[in-house]
Design a protein around this motif. Structure first.
Motif, PDB file in Angstrom:
ATOM      1  N   GLY A 413      32.407 -83.108 -23.970  1.00 16.29           N
ATOM      2  CA  GLY A 413      33.424 -83.898 -24.660  1.00 16.29           C
ATOM      3  C   GLY A 413      33.444 -83.652 -26.158  1.00 16.29           C
ATOM      4  O   GLY A 413      32.422 -83.367 -26.770  1.00 16.29           O
ATOM      5  N   ASP A 414      34.631 -83.788 -26.738  1.00 16.18           N
ATOM      6  CA  ASP A 414      34.817 -83.472 -28.162  1.00 16.18           C
ATOM      7  C   ASP A 414      34.074 -84.420 -29.095  1.00 16.18           C
ATOM      8  O   ASP A 414      33.537 -84.016 -30.108  1.00 16.18           O
ATOM      9  CB  ASP A 414      36.320 -83.503 -28.521  1.00 16.18           C
ATOM     10  N   ALA A 416      31.250 -86.247 -28.649  1.00 17.58           N
ATOM     11  CA  ALA A 416      29.798 -86.007 -28.695  1.00 17.58           C
ATOM     12  C   ALA A 416      29.511 -84.703 -29.430  1.00 17.58           C
ATOM     13  O   ALA A 416      28.611 -84.624 -30.269  1.00 17.58           O
ATOM     14  CB  ALA A 416      29.232 -85.954 -27.286  1.00 17.58           C
ATOM     15  N   SER A 417      30.289 -83.658 -29.115  1.00 19.99           N
ATOM     16  CA  SER A 417      30.085 -82.356 -29.774  1.00 19.99           C
ATOM     17  C   SER A 417      30.288 -82.489 -31.274  1.00 19.99           C
ATOM     18  O   SER A 417      29.548 -81.912 -32.063  1.00 19.99           O
ATOM     19  CB  SER A 417      31.072 -81.319 -29.226  1.00 19.99           C
ATOM     20  N   GLY A 418      31.314 -83.274 -31.637  1.00 25.20           N
ATOM     21  CA  GLY A 418      31.611 -83.456 -33.060  1.00 25.20           C
ATOM     22  C   GLY A 418      30.478 -84.127 -33.804  1.00 25.20           C
ATOM     23  O   GLY A 418      30.082 -83.689 -34.884  1.00 25.20           O
ATOM     24  N   SER A 419      29.914 -85.185 -33.208  1.00 25.27           N
ATOM     25  CA  SER A 419      28.803 -85.905 -33.862  1.00 25.27           C
ATOM     26  C   SER A 419      27.600 -84.991 -34.068  1.00 25.27           C
ATOM     27  O   SER A 419      26.992 -84.972 -35.135  1.00 25.27           O
ATOM     28  CB  SER A 419      28.370 -87.103 -33.008  1.00 25.27           C
ATOM     29  N   ILE A 420      27.239 -84.206 -33.034  1.00 26.23           N
ATOM     30  CA  ILE A 420      26.072 -83.322 -33.156  1.00 26.23           C
ATOM     31  C   ILE A 420      26.369 -82.195 -34.147  1.00 26.23           C
ATOM     32  O   ILE A 420      25.535 -81.842 -34.978  1.00 26.23           O
ATOM     33  CB  ILE A 420      25.657 -82.749 -31.773  1.00 26.23           C
ATOM     34  N   THR A 421      27.584 -81.622 -34.057  1.00 27.28           N
ATOM     35  CA  THR A 421      27.944 -80.500 -34.934  1.00 27.28           C
ATOM     36  C   THR A 421      27.854 -80.908 -36.404  1.00 27.28           C
ATOM     37  O   THR A 421      27.360 -80.162 -37.243  1.00 27.28           O
ATOM     38  CB  THR A 421      29.370 -79.985 -34.611  1.00 27.28           C
ATOM     39  N   ALA A 430      22.290 -75.082 -32.734  1.00 29.39           N
ATOM     40  CA  ALA A 430      23.630 -74.659 -32.311  1.00 29.39           C
ATOM     41  C   ALA A 430      24.152 -75.647 -31.264  1.00 29.39           C
ATOM     42  O   ALA A 430      23.375 -76.365 -30.629  1.00 29.39           O
ATOM     43  CB  ALA A 430      23.580 -73.248 -31.729  1.00 29.39           C
ATOM     44  N   VAL A 431      25.482 -75.670 -31.099  1.00 25.45           N
ATOM     45  CA  VAL A 431      26.102 -76.601 -30.145  1.00 25.45           C
ATOM     46  C   VAL A 431      27.058 -75.836 -29.235  1.00 25.45           C
ATOM     47  O   VAL A 431      27.886 -75.051 -29.709  1.00 25.45           O
ATOM     48  CB  VAL A 431      26.897 -77.710 -30.890  1.00 25.45           C
ATOM     49  N   PHE A 432      26.913 -76.065 -27.922  1.00 20.90           N
ATOM     50  CA  PHE A 432      27.843 -75.480 -26.946  1.00 20.90           C
ATOM     51  C   PHE A 432      28.560 -76.637 -26.269  1.00 20.90           C
ATOM     52  O   PHE A 432      27.932 -77.514 -25.690  1.00 20.90           O
ATOM     53  CB  PHE A 432      27.082 -74.643 -25.902  1.00 20.90           C
ATOM     54  N   SER A 433      29.895 -76.632 -26.355  1.00 22.21           N
ATOM     55  CA  SER A 433      30.661 -77.775 -25.885  1.00 22.21           C
ATOM     56  C   SER A 433      31.300 -77.512 -24.515  1.00 22.21           C
ATOM     57  O   SER A 433      32.044 -76.552 -24.344  1.00 22.21           O
ATOM     58  CB  SER A 433      31.749 -78.081 -26.914  1.00 22.21           C
ATOM     59  N   LEU A 434      30.981 -78.364 -23.554  1.00 19.55           N
ATOM     60  CA  LEU A 434      31.582 -78.265 -22.218  1.00 19.55           C
ATOM     61  C   LEU A 434      32.873 -79.078 -22.181  1.00 19.55           C
ATOM     62  O   LEU A 434      33.006 -80.071 -22.890  1.00 19.55           O
ATOM     63  CB  LEU A 434      30.640 -78.862 -21.165  1.00 19.55           C
ATOM     64  N   GLY A 555      29.365 -90.122 -28.291  1.00 21.56           N
ATOM     65  CA  GLY A 555      30.496 -90.069 -29.212  1.00 21.56           C
ATOM     66  C   GLY A 555      30.597 -91.296 -30.093  1.00 21.56           C
ATOM     67  O   GLY A 555      31.237 -91.263 -31.146  1.00 21.56           O
ATOM     68  N   GLU A 556      29.964 -92.408 -29.676  1.00 16.33           N
ATOM     69  CA  GLU A 556      30.020 -93.641 -30.467  1.00 16.33           C
ATOM     70  C   GLU A 556      29.070 -93.616 -31.658  1.00 16.33           C
ATOM     71  O   GLU A 556      29.164 -94.431 -32.552  1.00 16.33           O
ATOM     72  CB  GLU A 556      29.606 -94.830 -29.591  1.00 16.33           C
TER      73      GLU A 556
END
Length: 620
Positions: A413-414, A416-421, A430-434, A555-556
């Motif tokens: 999800g965008d 969660a990926s955004g928060s980690i990125t 590094a982050v790989f987004s599913l 994501g929260e």
């Protein structure tokens, strides 16, 4: 602005223990808290054990006793015992040790003159006792500083060496020993030293048949033929072919050191395997067809090996010694002779292997079109791969000082990926987004890895298509929400790795990211809680008026907060295979037909939001 003076006063000489404590990574790799198999506390144990195992190799002492309790480690061997007059020097003076004298230790793995000193310097306390010739001596250190030096006394104890230490909590923060990691290390010592008995907290580790036992104990299912076991001076191999898995699996060792990233000897073994089979069958088979489904172990003893990193995971040297053949020639000659002879004497096994190679050839030709398309897609995607946010350092860059920290977070999800990125360390994370739930790979062939764009890009990001030798990240971390959907995605990803890249799991690279369930705060302090017990403790500290936030998904959590959970205080749960559980059994349990057993397991182990609300209400 005035220039600072540069005088003799600026030149500072660090003594041995200061240097080790200032730059521990130079001596033991990364520090860590014990959640990863290559964390420093295991390297400390290993350095002490290497010295005891070297005693066994030299024909002195058949038993090593280890106990670990409350963070304290005790290792007792029954070898020759450190010479009493030099005992303190051996554990506290850099470049002092018997490993420099090739007469005493010809092909040892212990760090030349550094190992025990590094353990001493990085321990809260370190005690050494040597017994030999009816006499004993004890010395005690704290953080490398000698605090007690007892006189030599008469003793009726059995000869040998006993070392007791406790890793320094200020260096290894909140560390814990994970028994599975220690057990794996001890089994490797046992397999490589048939006849050696290791006792660990009362459990016995012993192997009669060396690498043959290693393969037999680690096979994931049925094999096409019995294990081929060949030995000679300074070399041993065990070899079979899996009936289920298509990937190559290697266990390689140099002088007792598990070289998880292979190196010269493993490359030479793979080449020699191809050459021997080609010559025996008199056919120019493709190397990948010969090696498909191979499960093999190789151990070589080399004079003064050169490793490509301090933690000795990859052999770099090519020489056996000043007058001996290169490692490549040595292995090739051994295989050409011994394996060829074995195949001539065992025609049934030779026939089974021949048919397997033909089958692999047929499958490869059927796959070649799909592979080409997939590679072309991956190439285009790598130029603008929106799924991967890469980092600067990589695990396969053996010279990079932070290579062991390299981590790939696999998120869904965008948000969660955004928060980690936004909160990651761009140097090592590094982050790989599913996008949504990945495909269930259970019982599918490797064809799906190339046909499914997401899996193909993940394989390319990790660089594991041809094995782990060029793996780009040391830690592969599944980061999903702690709810039913998150658990399902987690299982699907674990299935993907177990089905097609089991060695990634076996070598301890796969983890689950723990994220907090609650935030408890008042005006003065904030606590992040990973369990109900931690929430209660935080409430007690912050008072009844504390504000409680329950995180429903990654994501929260804001990027500013997220950096706490993927930084120094990151909590990772390793995905581990028990010694007795095969991959086939695990996959059947988790991803096969929905059995009552699995439903029961998930109900008992998955804590969903309703449980937490009930507990919260009960607590209030």
């Amino acid at each position: 602005m005035a220039q600072a003076d540069y005088t003799e006063d600026n030149i500072r000489s660090l003594d041995w223990k200061e240097h080790i404590r200032l730059r521990p990574g130079m001596y033991i790799g990364k520090l860590g808290d014990g959640s990863s198999h290559d964390d420093g506390i295991y390297i400390l144990l290993k350095e002490v054990l290497d010295n005891s195992v070297d005693e066994f190799v030299m024909g002195a002492g058949k038993t090593i006793e280890i106990s670990i309790k409350d963070g304290q480690v005790v290792v007792r061997d029954y070898g020759r015992g450190i010479p009493l007059g030099k005992m303190i020097d051996v554990v506290s003076k850099i470049n002092t040790g018997a490993k420099y004298d090739s007469k005493a230790f010809k092909k040892s793995v212990g760090l030349n003159g550094v190992g025990a000193k590094a353990v001493n310097a990085l321990s809260d306390y370190f005690t050494v006792q040597a017994v030999r010739d009816g006499k004993t001596k004890i010395a005690r250190f704290e953080k490398g500083q000698l605090v007690e030096d007892e006189d030599i006394k008469e003793s009726s104890l059995r000869k040998g060496t006993k070392i007791t230490f406790k890793p320094d909590n200020s260096v290894f923060k909140n560390y814990r020993f994970v028994n599975q990691y220690i057990e794996k290390m001890l089994w490797n010592y046992a397999y490589l030293n048939p006849g050696l008995t290791i006792m660990f907290n009362g459990e016995k580790f012993y192997s009669e048949n060396g690498l043959k036992d290693l393969l037999a104990d680690n096979l994931d299912g049925p094999t096409l033929h019995d294990i081929i076991h060949l030995k000679d001076d300074d070399i041993e191999i065990a070899l079979t072919h899996s009936d289920k898995s298509q990937s190559e699996q290697y266990y390689s060792f140099v002088n007792g050191q598990h070289t998880t990233q292979g190196g010269t000897h493993q490359t030479a073994f793979r080449e020699a395997l191809v050459k021997t089979f080609r010559d025996f069958y008199n056919k120019n088979f493709d190397p990948s067809d010969i090696r498909q489904s191979v499960v093999a172990a190789i151990s070589v003893k080399v004079i003064e090996p050169v490793f490509e990193s301090q933690t000795k995971t990859k052999l770099g040297s090519s020489d056996m010694g000043p007058d001996g053949p290169t490692v490549r020639t040595f292995i090739n000659d051994f295989m050409k002779n011994k394996l060829d002879n074995f195949l001539h004497r065992n025609e049934e096994i030779a026939e089974v292997i021949y048919k397997k190679i033909l089958r692999a050839e047929k499958e490869r030709k059927e796959l070649s079109g799909i592979k080409k398309l997939a590679r072309d897609r991956a190439k285009k995607a790598s130029l603008h791969n929106r799924k991967l946010r890469d980092c600067r350092a990589h695990y396969n860059d053996l010279k990079h000082e932070r290579r062991l920290e390299t981590t790939l977070f696999i998120t869904e999800g965008d948000s969660a990926s955004g928060s980690i990125t936004k909160s990651r360390d761009v140097n090592t994370q590094a982050v790989f987004s599913l996008k949504g739930k990945p495909l269930n790979c259970y019982n599918l062939t490797k064809k799906v890895v190339y046909e499914n764009e997401e899996f193909n890009l993940l394989q390319a990001a990790l660089n594991i298509e041809d094995g782990l030798e060029d793996l780009r990240y040391n830690n592969v971390v599944i980061a999903t929400d702690a709810d039913v959907d998150g658990m399902h995605i987690r299982l699907l990803l674990i299935t993907f790795f177990l089905q097609f890249f089991p060695e990634l799991v076996k070598e301890g690279h796969l983890y689950i990211l723990q994220t907090p369930l609650f935030r408890v705060r008042n005006k003065k302090e904030t606590h992040y809680c990973y369990s109900e017990d931690e929430r209660r403790e935080a409430m007690a500290k912050c008072g009844a008026k504390a504000e409680i936030t329950r995180f429903k998904g990654l994501g929260e959590i804001s990027p500013d907060e997220f950096k706490h959970f993927i930084g120094e205080d990151i909590r990772l749960d390793p995905v581990m295979l028990g010694k007795d559980a095969t991959i086939a059994q695990l996959l059947e349990f988790y991803m096969g037909k929905n059995t009552p057993d699995r439903q029961k397991f998930i109900i008992n182990n998955l804590r969903i939001e309703k449980d937490l609300i009930d507990e919260e209400e009960a607590a209030e």
